[in-house]
Scaffold this motif. Structure first.
Motif, mmCIF file in Angstrom:
data_model
loop_
_atom_site.group_PDB
_atom_site.id
_atom_site.type_symbol
_atom_site.label_atom_id
_atom_site.label_comp_id
_atom_site.label_asym_id
_atom_site.label_seq_id
_atom_site.Cartn_x
_atom_site.Cartn_y
_atom_site.Cartn_z
ATOM 1 N N MET A 111 15.060 0.648 -46.281
ATOM 2 C CA MET A 111 16.193 1.249 -46.274
ATOM 3 C C MET A 111 16.634 1.687 -45.794
ATOM 4 O O MET A 111 16.106 2.985 -46.679
ATOM 5 N N LYS A 112 18.067 2.657 -45.418
ATOM 6 C CA LYS A 112 18.265 4.176 -45.667
ATOM 7 C C LYS A 112 19.449 3.952 -46.614
ATOM 8 O O LYS A 112 20.703 3.679 -46.456
ATOM 9 N N THR A 113 19.687 4.343 -47.355
ATOM 10 C CA THR A 113 21.186 4.738 -48.424
ATOM 11 C C THR A 113 21.742 6.526 -48.557
ATOM 12 O O THR A 113 21.020 7.212 -48.461
ATOM 13 N N ARG B 240 17.354 8.652 -54.325
ATOM 14 C CA ARG B 240 16.899 7.606 -53.591
ATOM 15 C C ARG B 240 16.397 6.771 -54.304
ATOM 16 O O ARG B 240 17.086 5.855 -54.199
ATOM 17 N N ILE B 241 15.485 6.948 -55.665
ATOM 18 C CA ILE B 241 14.903 5.244 -56.562
ATOM 19 C C ILE B 241 16.429 4.742 -57.026
ATOM 20 O O ILE B 241 16.437 3.721 -56.648
ATOM 21 N N TYR C 114 18.916 -3.365 -53.805
ATOM 22 C CA TYR C 114 18.020 -4.175 -55.080
ATOM 23 C C TYR C 114 17.903 -5.637 -55.819
ATOM 24 O O TYR C 114 18.525 -6.344 -56.019
ATOM 25 N N HIS D 27 18.159 2.909 -54.352
ATOM 26 C CA HIS D 27 17.174 1.800 -53.168
ATOM 27 C C HIS D 27 18.165 0.193 -54.552
ATOM 28 O O HIS D 27 18.313 -0.663 -54.645
ATOM 29 N N GLN D 28 17.686 1.021 -56.206
ATOM 30 C CA GLN D 28 17.270 -0.374 -57.103
ATOM 31 C C GLN D 28 19.323 -0.301 -57.100
ATOM 32 O O GLN D 28 18.823 -1.896 -57.493
#
Lengths: 80, 103
Positions: free
Chosen positions: A67-69, A43-44, A51, A47-48
């Protein structure tokens, strides 16, 4: 003021293969980002990537982005 | 000590630490509130750092983690994520396992 369409555009332009569904009031936004590139990433990392696609805008223009990824496969199995 | 060194020490000397806006009893932002509520629900003891009290920490933690937003959760020195990630992990049970040292 930033619109959901702005953010959708920025992410889709800079994150290859991504599809974004997004809602928001100009301050708080909620986005679902589906991208094959998320495969194998935690997940990190995902999200990165988002971003990264938004760059400096996260520092100035976007106050809050929830956010949902998902990968396309994950999305399909949720809907299936 | 530079701010980065201070942050490093906070992250290494606390098993669970949440960088947030406000405190767990008086959160100053919805996302920070959510993250601290979830940790309370897990029943774990955790340290919290109110970034609104110190602008250097507020900016420093974003550089330290290479992450642009607050809140930020660290467990045993590892950056776990912001409020969305903490919530997803709580809902899937992963957070509880990680807190217990099983993940």
């Amino acid at each position: 003021m930033v619109t959901p369409q702005d953010i959708k555009g920025w992410i889709e332009e800079n994150l290859a293969g991504s599809r974004v569904e997004i809602d928001g009031d100009g301050h708080h936004f909620e986005a679902l980002i589906v991208c094959p590139g998320f495969s194998g990433k935690n997940r990190i990392q995902r999200h990165q990537m988002v971003y990264g696609a938004l760059g400096d805008r996260m520092k100035s223009e976007i106050h809050a982005l929830s956010m949902k990824t998902l990968t396309p496969e994950e999305q399909a199995s949720l809907e299936g | 000590m530079s701010i980065q060194e201070q942050i490093k020490e906070l992250v290494e000397s606390n098993e669970v630490v949440l960088f947030m806006k406000g405190s767990p009893d008086f959160p100053q932002c919805g996302f920070s509130s959510r993250a601290s509520q979830i940790l309370k629900q897990c029943g774990t003891h955790f340290a919290s750092v109110d970034v609104l009290q110190n602008n250097e920490v507020r900016e420093g933690i974003k550089q330290f983690s290479n992450w642009p937003t607050i809140p930020q959760l660290y467990i045993r020195g590892e950056f776990v994520g912001g409020s969305d990630i903490v919530m997803e992990m709580f809902e899937s049970g992963e957070l509880q396992k990680k807190l217990a040292g099983e993940a």
